[in-house]
Design an enzyme around this catalytic site. Structure first.
Site, mmCIF file in Angstrom:
data_model
loop_
_atom_site.group_PDB
_atom_site.id
_atom_site.type_symbol
_atom_site.label_atom_id
_atom_site.label_comp_id
_atom_site.label_asym_id
_atom_site.label_seq_id
_atom_site.Cartn_x
_atom_site.Cartn_y
_atom_site.Cartn_z
ATOM 1 C CD GLU A 118 0.478 -5.877 15.417
ATOM 2 O OE1 GLU A 118 0.802 -4.774 15.895
ATOM 3 O OE2 GLU A 118 -0.651 -5.832 14.728
ATOM 4 C CD1 TRP A 174 -2.604 -1.283 -0.134
ATOM 5 C CD2 TRP A 174 -2.761 -1.781 2.216
ATOM 6 N NE1 TRP A 174 -3.616 -2.251 0.037
ATOM 7 C CE2 TRP A 174 -3.594 -2.434 1.531
ATOM 8 C CE3 TRP A 174 -2.433 -1.743 3.535
ATOM 9 C CZ2 TRP A 174 -4.360 -3.568 2.236
ATOM 10 C CZ3 TRP A 174 -3.192 -2.989 4.181
ATOM 11 C CH2 TRP A 174 -4.236 -3.531 3.584
ATOM 12 C CD GLU A 211 3.041 -2.232 13.833
ATOM 13 O OE1 GLU A 211 3.562 -2.885 13.117
ATOM 14 O OE2 GLU A 211 1.873 -2.093 13.901
ATOM 15 C CD1 TRP A 222 1.679 2.091 12.089
ATOM 16 C CD2 TRP A 222 3.034 0.643 11.193
ATOM 17 N NE1 TRP A 222 1.123 1.687 11.093
ATOM 18 C CE2 TRP A 222 1.984 0.735 10.463
ATOM 19 C CE3 TRP A 222 4.049 -0.040 10.774
ATOM 20 C CZ2 TRP A 222 1.537 -0.053 9.165
ATOM 21 C CZ3 TRP A 222 3.977 -1.030 9.760
ATOM 22 C CH2 TRP A 222 2.756 -0.946 8.921
#
Length: 334
Positions: free
Chosen positions: A164, A68, A252, A286
Site C-alpha cells: 500500500e 505482530w 486485501e 483481511w
C-alpha cells in the site's frame, strides 16, 4: 522520492545477488485442489486466467502483519484454512517496518517460506506480500530475489511487490519506477508467475496505474477496500481501470472501516462481492488475526494452529467463511 533514485538503489550489483539456499523439492498439487484444477495463472487483457484460458476467481484469507501475528504463520493454520474455510488462496503479509523484515530479515523470510511451503503441499495459491507503506527498494530486491529463486518453478506463488503506497508517492515518479526496477529481480528467476503491483493511495488509484501501465507481461494491479469506508466511488475507479485493460486483484479487503474497526457493512460487502464476482477479480480478506477489532476474523485467544470452533471466530470471520465455503466448495478435499 525520484524514480531515478530508486533505480540507483537497485543497481546491477544488487540485481546480481543470489540466494545461498537450495530450492526445495516441490510437491505435486493434490488431485482436485485449486492449483491442480487451474495450474499456471496468467494475465490476458483485464483478466487473470488459468492454464485453460478460463477466467479464474481466487477467494481466500490474508494473514496479519507477520511480526505482530506470527502464531498463524504455520502449516497447520494454512491447512485449516484450506480444509475448513475452503480457501483457494492465502496471503502472507510479510511485514517490512516496525520490527519486520528490515530489522529481522531471516525471521520474516522463514515465515514466508512456512506459508509458501504449506500452500504448495496443499495445492492452493499463495500471495507473497511485501507489506509496507514505504518502498525499501534494496530490501525488497533481496527478499524477492530469494523467494523467486526458491519458488519460481511452482505455479502457486503470486508476488505482491508493494502492499500500500502512501498518498505522498506518485505513480509516475515513485511507484511505477519502483516496480520497474524490482520486477526484473523476480523475472530473473521466475519468468511467468503473476505479479501484483501496488497502486497509489493505499492501492486505490488503480485507474491511474491502468492509464500508464507497466510494460511487463503477467502483471496486475492491487485494489484494496474496506466496505465501511470505500463504496461506489471506488468501484467506479476500479471499473475505469478494467475498461482501460488492467487486470485487478483485491489482495486485501475488510468488512468494516479502513481503521479495521466499526460495524460490519453487510450491504456494501455484498455489493463488493457482486462486483468482484462479475468481473472475475480474486480477493483475500483481511485478516486472520485475534486482534480485538471488527475486521479480525478470530476472537482474542484463538489458537495459532487452526482448529477454531465457531465461538472463536468473530462475526466478520463467520460471514467471510460462509461466503468462501459457499463458492469454493467444488474443490476436492473441501
Amino acid at each position: 522520492m525520484a524514480g531515478q533514485g530508486i533505480r540507483r538503489f537497485l543497481s546491477a550489483a544488487t540485481l546480481a545477488l543470489c540466494c545461498f539456499f537450495a530450492a526445495p523439492a516441490l510437491a505435486q498439487a493434490p488431485e482436485g485442489s485449486p492449483v491442480a484444477v487451474h495450474g499456471q495463472l496468467s494475465v490476458r487483457g483485464n483478466q487473470i486466467v488459468d492454464q485453460n484460458g478460463a477466467p479464474v476467481t481466487l477467494r481466500g484469507m490474508s494473514l496479519f502483519w507477520s511480526q505482530w501475528m506470527p502464531q498463524y504463520y504455520n502449516a497447520d493454520a494454512v491447512r485449516w484454512l484450506r480444509d475448513d474455510w475452503n480457501v483457494s488462496v492465502v496471503r502472507a503479509a510479510i511485514a517490512v517496518p516496525a520490527g519486520g523484515y528490515l530489522q529481522n530479515p531471516e525471521r520474516e523470510t522463514a515465515k514466508a517460506e512456512a506459508v509458501i511451503d504449506a500452500a504448495i503441499a496443499l495445492g492452493i495459491y499463495v500471495i507473497v506480500d511485501w507489506h509496507a507503506h514505504d518502498p525499501a527498494p534494496e530490501a525488497a530486491a533481496r527478499f524477492f530475489d530469494h523467494i523467486a529463486e526458491r519458488y519460481g518453478n511452482t505455479p502457486n506463488v503470486i508476488y505482491e511487490t508493494w502492499n500500500e503506497p502512501l498518498p505522498r508517492y506518485n505513480w509516475a515518479t515513485d511507484i511505477k519506477p519502483y516496480h520497474e526496477a524490482l520486477i526484473p529481480h523476480i523475472r530473473a528467476h521466475d519468468p511467468d508467475n503473476i505479479i501484483i503491483a501496488g497502486t497509489g493511495s493505499w492501492s486505490q488509484d488503480v485507474e491511474i496505474a491502468a492509464a500508464d501501465p507497466l510494460a511487463f507481461s503477467n502483471v496486475g494491479y492491487a485494489l484494496h477496500f474496506y466496505a465501511g469506508t470505500h463504496r461506489q466511488s471506488l468501484r467506479d475507479k476500479a471499473q475505469r481501470a478494467l475498461d482501460l485493460g488492467a487486470a485487478l486483484m483485491v489482495t486485501e479487503w475488510g468488512t468494516a472501516e479502513s481503521n479495521g474497526d466499526g460495524p460490519l457493512d453487510q450491504a456494501e460487502i455484498q455489493r463488493w462481492w457482486d462486483f468482484m464476482e462479475a468481473n472475475h477479480i480474486s480477493y483475500a480478506n483481511w485478516s486472520i488475526a485475534d486482534k480485538s477489532e471488527s475486521t479480525a476474523a478470530l476472537r482474542p485467544g484463538a489458537e495459532g494452529n487452526g482448529g477454531w470452533p465457531d465461538d472463536m471466530i468473530s462475526p466478520s470471520g463467520l460471514l467471510v467463511r460462509a461466503h468462501i465455503r459457499g463458492l469454493n466448495g467444488a474443490y476436492a478435499g473441501h
